[in-house]
Structure formats: C-alpha cells, structure tokens
Design an enzyme around this catalytic site. Sequence first.
Site, PDB file in Angstrom:
ATOM      1  N   ASP A   7       0.990  -1.140   0.118  1.00 18.56           N
ATOM      2  CA  ASP A   7       0.130   0.302  -0.166  1.00 18.56           C
ATOM      3  C   ASP A   7       0.961   1.243  -0.240  1.00 18.56           C
ATOM      4  O   ASP A   7       1.926   1.361   0.630  1.00 18.56           O
ATOM      5  CB  ASP A   7      -0.740   0.045   1.092  1.00 18.56           C
ATOM      6  CG  ASP A   7      -2.087   1.142   1.143  1.00 18.56           C
ATOM      7  OD1 ASP A   7      -2.711   1.380   0.196  1.00 18.56           O
ATOM      8  OD2 ASP A   7      -2.087   1.921   2.639  1.00 18.56           O
ATOM      9  N   GLU A   9       0.659   5.611   0.612  1.00 20.05           N
ATOM     10  CA  GLU A   9       0.349   7.250   0.850  1.00 20.05           C
ATOM     11  C   GLU A   9       0.844   7.964   0.217  1.00 20.05           C
ATOM     12  O   GLU A   9       2.551   7.720  -0.584  1.00 20.05           O
ATOM     13  CB  GLU A   9      -0.178   7.530   1.826  1.00 20.05           C
ATOM     14  CG  GLU A   9      -0.773   6.280   3.064  1.00 20.05           C
ATOM     15  CD  GLU A   9      -2.150   6.096   2.666  1.00 20.05           C
ATOM     16  OE1 GLU A   9      -2.870   6.798   2.123  1.00 20.05           O
ATOM     17  OE2 GLU A   9      -2.336   4.843   2.884  1.00 20.05           O
ATOM     18  N   HIS A  57      -4.110  10.674   5.335  1.00 21.67           N
ATOM     19  CA  HIS A  57      -3.187  10.081   6.223  1.00 21.67           C
ATOM     20  C   HIS A  57      -2.920  11.082   7.397  1.00 21.67           C
ATOM     21  O   HIS A  57      -1.966  10.507   7.824  1.00 21.67           O
ATOM     22  CB  HIS A  57      -2.162   9.538   5.439  1.00 21.67           C
ATOM     23  CG  HIS A  57      -1.953  10.668   3.998  1.00 21.67           C
ATOM     24  ND1 HIS A  57      -1.307  12.200   4.602  1.00 21.67           N
ATOM     25  CD2 HIS A  57      -1.649  11.043   3.475  1.00 21.67           C
ATOM     26  CE1 HIS A  57      -0.427  12.635   3.542  1.00 21.67           C
ATOM     27  NE2 HIS A  57      -1.014  11.588   2.259  1.00 21.67           N
ATOM     28  N   HIS A 149      -5.785   6.650   6.977  1.00 23.96           N
ATOM     29  CA  HIS A 149      -5.537   5.928   5.880  1.00 23.96           C
ATOM     30  C   HIS A 149      -3.590   5.778   6.043  1.00 23.96           C
ATOM     31  O   HIS A 149      -3.082   6.488   5.410  1.00 23.96           O
ATOM     32  CB  HIS A 149      -5.766   6.410   4.648  1.00 23.96           C
ATOM     33  CG  HIS A 149      -7.139   6.511   4.787  1.00 23.96           C
ATOM     34  ND1 HIS A 149      -8.027   5.295   3.570  1.00 23.96           N
ATOM     35  CD2 HIS A 149      -8.012   6.112   5.119  1.00 23.96           C
ATOM     36  CE1 HIS A 149      -9.261   5.561   3.427  1.00 23.96           C
ATOM     37  NE2 HIS A 149      -8.976   5.803   4.556  1.00 23.96           N
ATOM     38  N   ASP A 154      -3.120  -0.455   7.224  1.00 26.79           N
ATOM     39  CA  ASP A 154      -3.855  -0.931   6.264  1.00 26.79           C
ATOM     40  C   ASP A 154      -3.449  -2.512   4.987  1.00 26.79           C
ATOM     41  O   ASP A 154      -4.264  -3.057   4.328  1.00 26.79           O
ATOM     42  CB  ASP A 154      -3.829   0.110   4.689  1.00 26.79           C
ATOM     43  CG  ASP A 154      -5.536   1.443   4.826  1.00 26.79           C
ATOM     44  OD1 ASP A 154      -5.333   1.616   5.738  1.00 26.79           O
ATOM     45  OD2 ASP A 154      -5.361   2.525   3.736  1.00 26.79           O
TER      46      ASP A 154
END
Length: 221
Positions: A7, A9, A57, A149, A154
């Site tokens: 994942d 960001e 985030h 997030h 995640d």
Amino acid sequence: MKEVILDTETTGLSVKEGHRIVEIGCIELENFIPTNNNFHCYLNPGRKVSEKAFETHGYTDEFLSDKKKFKEIADDFLLYIKGKKLIIHNAEFDLSHLNNELKIAGKNLINNEIIDTVILARDKFPGSSNSLDALCKRYRIDNSKREKHTALIDCDLLSKVYINLIDQKEPKLNFINETSYGHQMSKTNTSYFKKIIKPTEEEKRNHDQYLKTNLKKNFFN
C-alpha cells in the site's frame, strides 16, 4: 510461495498533476502467513501535501521534510519485491504512482504478478461496496485502529481481507522437526489439519445400535 501486501500514501490522487508518494508499506506473506519481513518508509515527496490527502493520512509537510527521497530507497524496494506476487487494493492507483517514482529515479518499472483485491471483491460481491472498510465489516475484521489511512495498518487489514476473499481459511504452516538434541532434521510445507481420533470397537458397536434404534429408515437389517 511468497506474496507481498502493498500500500502507498501520496500527496494527492493524480500522477498527471505531479503528486508523489509519501509512504510505502509492505507485509510479506509466505503460504498466507506473515513472515515479519516487512518493508516500510516515509518519503519526502519534494512538494506540498494536498489538503485532501492530509485529511486522509495526516502526514504534514513538516513531518515529511527530513525523510528520504524515493530515489534513495528505490533499489532496496525493488530488491524486496523481486520475484514476489503483489497484492494491492485498487492496484491501478498504487502502481501508477510507484512506476512514476521509478521512472523519475531512472529504474525499471514493476513487472511483478499483481492481484488486485478490488477486482476479487467485485467478482465475489457484484454490486456491493468493495472499499477496504466495507470488506472489513463484511468479514468482521476489527479496523478500529484505522483512524487514518496509513500504509502498514492498511496492509495488515488487507492481508486479512485477502485471505478471506480467496477462501483460504486455514493457513499452511511450515513445521520443523528436531531431534532431542535440538538439531534440525527436516523442513516441509504441511497443510493445517485437525487431529483425527479413531473410535474404539465398542464405540462403533454403540453407534451402529444407535442408528438402528433411532433412524426411521435403516439399512442395517
């Protein structure tokens, strides 16, 4: 079989608008079990975080200002994912940003096998929400820590969602047999199984008698 839950960001949604990665999180699985060989880093994107991304985030420009640039961790990242299947939720988004960063750094683009859990969810639950939160709710996965997030949280949630999506309820375990002297003898991949207890002859007779007595139709005569 090694897989990587991945994942990212970013500073915003679109690569075309010049947005960059601010965090990469990876959790390695072997036979669907976390290996504790994780990859995680915050990155200085060299530009401001958009207001919308900050709401998502929570990473400020100040927090990211002293972090490494992507080009400084690119080789370590590529070595980490080499030869491994990548499991990503909405893979198009993460891959577009990762390949953009790799292109800027003058590195080869990602050519790993990809599994997009959004596609898995759409195929399994057509017409239903396929967000990570919605899937956690469907599978009763505790996502109370997901106030923002962030990549590793995640990834942890996605690893649990992924195992449910592919119906891999019981993980495969690696067992190591050792002698009484502690020397390793062998290492094999063994599927999980429950202990089987064989009935005694008396228990078998009692069971047969129960069936004869209680079944309206029986085939024991």
